[in-house]
Design a protein around this motif. Sequence first.
Motif, PDB file in Angstrom:
ATOM      1  N   ARG A  94      -5.602  -8.373  -7.720  1.00 39.30           N
ATOM      2  CA  ARG A  94      -5.886  -8.243  -6.290  1.00 39.30           C
ATOM      3  C   ARG A  94      -4.621  -7.784  -5.576  1.00 39.30           C
ATOM      4  NH1 ARG A  94     -11.349  -8.879  -5.417  1.00 39.30           N
ATOM      5  NH2 ARG A  94     -10.851  -9.211  -3.219  1.00 39.30           N
ATOM      6  N   ALA A  95      -4.805  -6.986  -4.514  1.00 43.07           N
ATOM      7  CA  ALA A  95      -3.712  -6.612  -3.613  1.00 43.07           C
ATOM      8  C   ALA A  95      -3.938  -7.409  -2.337  1.00 43.07           C
ATOM      9  CB  ALA A  95      -3.724  -5.116  -3.334  1.00 43.07           C
ATOM     10  N   GLN A  96      -3.090  -8.395  -2.105  1.00 45.47           N
ATOM     11  CA  GLN A  96      -3.286  -9.322  -0.987  1.00 45.47           C
ATOM     12  C   GLN A  96      -2.080  -9.276  -0.063  1.00 45.47           C
ATOM     13  OE1 GLN A  96      -3.777 -12.755  -3.519  1.00 45.47           O
ATOM     14  NE2 GLN A  96      -6.009 -12.663  -3.301  1.00 45.47           N
ATOM     15  N   GLY A  97      -2.343  -9.095   1.246  1.00 44.13           N
ATOM     16  CA  GLY A  97      -1.223  -9.041   2.170  1.00 44.13           C
ATOM     17  C   GLY A  97      -1.639  -8.720   3.583  1.00 44.13           C
ATOM     18  N   VAL A  98      -0.722  -8.067   4.302  1.00 42.45           N
ATOM     19  CA  VAL A  98      -0.935  -7.733   5.707  1.00 42.45           C
ATOM     20  C   VAL A  98      -0.429  -6.324   5.985  1.00 42.45           C
ATOM     21  CG1 VAL A  98      -0.748 -10.129   6.492  1.00 42.45           C
ATOM     22  CG2 VAL A  98       1.290  -8.707   6.442  1.00 42.45           C
ATOM     23  N   PHE A  99      -0.972  -5.728   7.040  1.00 47.09           N
ATOM     24  CA  PHE A  99      -0.384  -4.495   7.554  1.00 47.09           C
ATOM     25  C   PHE A  99      -0.552  -4.461   9.056  1.00 47.09           C
ATOM     26  CE2 PHE A  99      -4.636  -3.250   6.230  1.00 47.09           C
ATOM     27  CZ  PHE A  99      -5.104  -2.491   7.288  1.00 47.09           C
ATOM     28  N   VAL A 100       0.398  -3.805   9.685  1.00 47.24           N
ATOM     29  CA  VAL A 100       0.458  -3.725  11.137  1.00 47.24           C
ATOM     30  C   VAL A 100       0.624  -2.263  11.526  1.00 47.24           C
ATOM     31  CG1 VAL A 100       1.724  -4.421  13.205  1.00 47.24           C
ATOM     32  CG2 VAL A 100       1.622  -5.956  11.243  1.00 47.24           C
ATOM     33  N   ALA A 101      -0.214  -1.795  12.467  1.00 53.75           N
ATOM     34  CA  ALA A 101      -0.026  -0.461  13.027  1.00 53.75           C
ATOM     35  C   ALA A 101       1.271  -0.519  13.831  1.00 53.75           C
ATOM     36  CB  ALA A 101      -1.212  -0.073  13.901  1.00 53.75           C
ATOM     37  N   SER A 102       2.341   0.019  13.268  1.00 55.50           N
ATOM     38  CA  SER A 102       3.680  -0.214  13.814  1.00 55.50           C
ATOM     39  C   SER A 102       4.287   0.979  14.535  1.00 55.50           C
ATOM     40  CB  SER A 102       4.618  -0.659  12.688  1.00 55.50           C
ATOM     41  OG  SER A 102       4.640   0.307  11.663  1.00 55.50           O
ATOM     42  N   ALA A 103       3.543   2.060  14.681  1.00 56.11           N
ATOM     43  CA  ALA A 103       4.055   3.231  15.387  1.00 56.11           C
ATOM     44  C   ALA A 103       3.263   3.438  16.670  1.00 56.11           C
ATOM     45  CB  ALA A 103       3.959   4.469  14.506  1.00 56.11           C
ATOM     46  N   ASP A 105       2.476   6.117  18.054  1.00 52.14           N
ATOM     47  CA  ASP A 105       1.510   7.203  17.899  1.00 52.14           C
ATOM     48  C   ASP A 105       0.400   6.873  16.911  1.00 52.14           C
ATOM     49  OD1 ASP A 105       2.778   7.403  15.435  1.00 52.14           O
ATOM     50  OD2 ASP A 105       3.609   9.399  15.804  1.00 52.14           O
ATOM     51  N   GLY A 106       0.444   5.692  16.291  1.00 52.42           N
ATOM     52  CA  GLY A 106      -0.601   5.259  15.370  1.00 52.42           C
ATOM     53  C   GLY A 106      -0.568   5.907  14.008  1.00 52.42           C
ATOM     54  N   LEU A 107       0.506   6.615  13.680  1.00 49.02           N
ATOM     55  CA  LEU A 107       0.550   7.352  12.424  1.00 49.02           C
ATOM     56  C   LEU A 107       1.187   6.606  11.261  1.00 49.02           C
ATOM     57  CD1 LEU A 107       1.362  10.928  13.749  1.00 49.02           C
ATOM     58  CD2 LEU A 107      -0.859   9.945  13.127  1.00 49.02           C
ATOM     59  N   SER A 108       1.733   5.419  11.503  1.00 49.97           N
ATOM     60  CA  SER A 108       2.302   4.682  10.376  1.00 49.97           C
ATOM     61  C   SER A 108       2.067   3.189  10.552  1.00 49.97           C
ATOM     62  CB  SER A 108       3.789   4.985  10.190  1.00 49.97           C
ATOM     63  OG  SER A 108       4.537   4.508  11.271  1.00 49.97           O
ATOM     64  N   ALA A 109       2.177   2.496   9.426  1.00 50.55           N
ATOM     65  CA  ALA A 109       1.945   1.052   9.412  1.00 50.55           C
ATOM     66  C   ALA A 109       2.994   0.382   8.545  1.00 50.55           C
ATOM     67  CB  ALA A 109       0.554   0.741   8.865  1.00 50.55           C
ATOM     68  N   LEU A 110       3.374  -0.827   8.937  1.00 51.93           N
ATOM     69  CA  LEU A 110       4.213  -1.669   8.092  1.00 51.93           C
ATOM     70  C   LEU A 110       3.277  -2.409   7.155  1.00 51.93           C
ATOM     71  CD1 LEU A 110       6.847  -3.079   7.277  1.00 51.93           C
ATOM     72  CD2 LEU A 110       6.360  -4.766   9.055  1.00 51.93           C
ATOM     73  N   ILE A 111       3.524  -2.276   5.863  1.00 52.45           N
ATOM     74  CA  ILE A 111       2.652  -2.868   4.856  1.00 52.45           C
ATOM     75  C   ILE A 111       3.463  -3.857   4.019  1.00 52.45           C
ATOM     76  CG2 ILE A 111       1.268  -2.389   2.803  1.00 52.45           C
ATOM     77  CD1 ILE A 111       0.665   0.344   4.012  1.00 52.45           C
ATOM     78  N   VAL A 112       2.917  -5.052   3.822  1.00 49.00           N
ATOM     79  CA  VAL A 112       3.525  -6.075   2.970  1.00 49.00           C
ATOM     80  C   VAL A 112       2.388  -6.686   2.159  1.00 49.00           C
ATOM     81  CG1 VAL A 112       4.817  -8.236   2.893  1.00 49.00           C
ATOM     82  CG2 VAL A 112       5.282  -6.585   4.719  1.00 49.00           C
ATOM     83  N   PHE A 113       2.454  -6.545   0.819  1.00 50.89           N
ATOM     84  CA  PHE A 113       1.396  -7.145   0.007  1.00 50.89           C
ATOM     85  C   PHE A 113       1.902  -7.529  -1.379  1.00 50.89           C
ATOM     86  CE2 PHE A 113       0.951  -2.636  -0.956  1.00 50.89           C
ATOM     87  CZ  PHE A 113       0.560  -2.587  -2.287  1.00 50.89           C
ATOM     88  N   ILE A 129       5.390  -5.898  -2.729  1.00 47.08           N
ATOM     89  CA  ILE A 129       5.584  -4.539  -2.236  1.00 47.08           C
ATOM     90  C   ILE A 129       5.651  -4.557  -0.714  1.00 47.08           C
ATOM     91  CG2 ILE A 129       4.514  -2.251  -2.089  1.00 47.08           C
ATOM     92  CD1 ILE A 129       3.294  -2.832  -4.859  1.00 47.08           C
ATOM     93  N   GLN A 130       6.552  -3.747  -0.157  1.00 51.56           N
ATOM     94  CA  GLN A 130       6.620  -3.640   1.305  1.00 51.56           C
ATOM     95  C   GLN A 130       7.192  -2.296   1.698  1.00 51.56           C
ATOM     96  OE1 GLN A 130       9.290  -6.835   2.564  1.00 51.56           O
ATOM     97  NE2 GLN A 130      10.845  -5.335   3.025  1.00 51.56           N
ATOM     98  N   GLY A 131       6.875  -1.885   2.926  1.00 54.11           N
ATOM     99  CA  GLY A 131       7.457  -0.656   3.439  1.00 54.11           C
ATOM    100  C   GLY A 131       6.653  -0.058   4.569  1.00 54.11           C
ATOM    101  N   ASN A 132       7.134   1.081   5.035  1.00 49.45           N
ATOM    102  CA  ASN A 132       6.488   1.822   6.105  1.00 49.45           C
ATOM    103  C   ASN A 132       5.636   2.907   5.465  1.00 49.45           C
ATOM    104  OD1 ASN A 132       5.769   3.018   8.470  1.00 49.45           O
ATOM    105  ND2 ASN A 132       7.813   3.722   9.009  1.00 49.45           N
ATOM    106  N   SER A 133       4.354   2.888   5.768  1.00 48.79           N
ATOM    107  CA  SER A 133       3.431   3.858   5.193  1.00 48.79           C
ATOM    108  C   SER A 133       2.976   4.833   6.272  1.00 48.79           C
ATOM    109  CB  SER A 133       2.218   3.126   4.604  1.00 48.79           C
ATOM    110  OG  SER A 133       1.273   4.044   4.123  1.00 48.79           O
TER     111      SER A 133
END
Length: 183
Positions: A94-103, A105-113, A129-133
């Motif tokens: 399973r890929a379990q975590g959170v993401f936040v629309a962090s830009a 302009d809505g074009l990227s998200a902070l992802i942590v899972f 795993i984490q980073g800006n997608s």
Amino acid sequence: MALNLVPKFTNRSLLLVLVLSMTTFSGIASGSKEFKETNMSMYLHDFISGPNVTDIPVAGVAGKLWTFSQFGSFYVTDNPLTEGPSLHSPAVGRAQGVFVASALDGLSALIVFSVRFTNKEYNGSTIEIQGNSILMEPVRELSVVSGTGKFRFARGYATCEFYSVDTPAGYAVVRLNITVEHR
């Protein structure tokens, strides 16, 4: 006449001895185990609507629609991972975590899972795993920041790329490639 056999140390020589001994001891400690590299590919099944929804919005800007591209929208996710692109392929975990629309302009998200493995080979182990997608990029790269079990001291990177997207059904398959060094 008595000879003085005790060497005279200056502050510089004491500092040099201290630095050399710290370097020697840290080299012995870190060299005790070699890192090995593991490369793997799996498929993440993302349901944003329907009876099998795996992404749930839990917070956002008051008075705004909480969507993947709305700045400040916060989602919790729990996606199945399989060996192949079919949902009926053998399960990996399973890929379990959170993401936040962090830009704005809505074009990227902070992802942590966490990739939580349930298959025989890595059962109970995790990769964090984490980073800006950047959401519309064909290949998105994220950092592997740690791991547990068979992936202790993991470091590396992961790439995500859309394999298929069914917009009307709210379903996407994402190929997840992970390269890690670990003990």
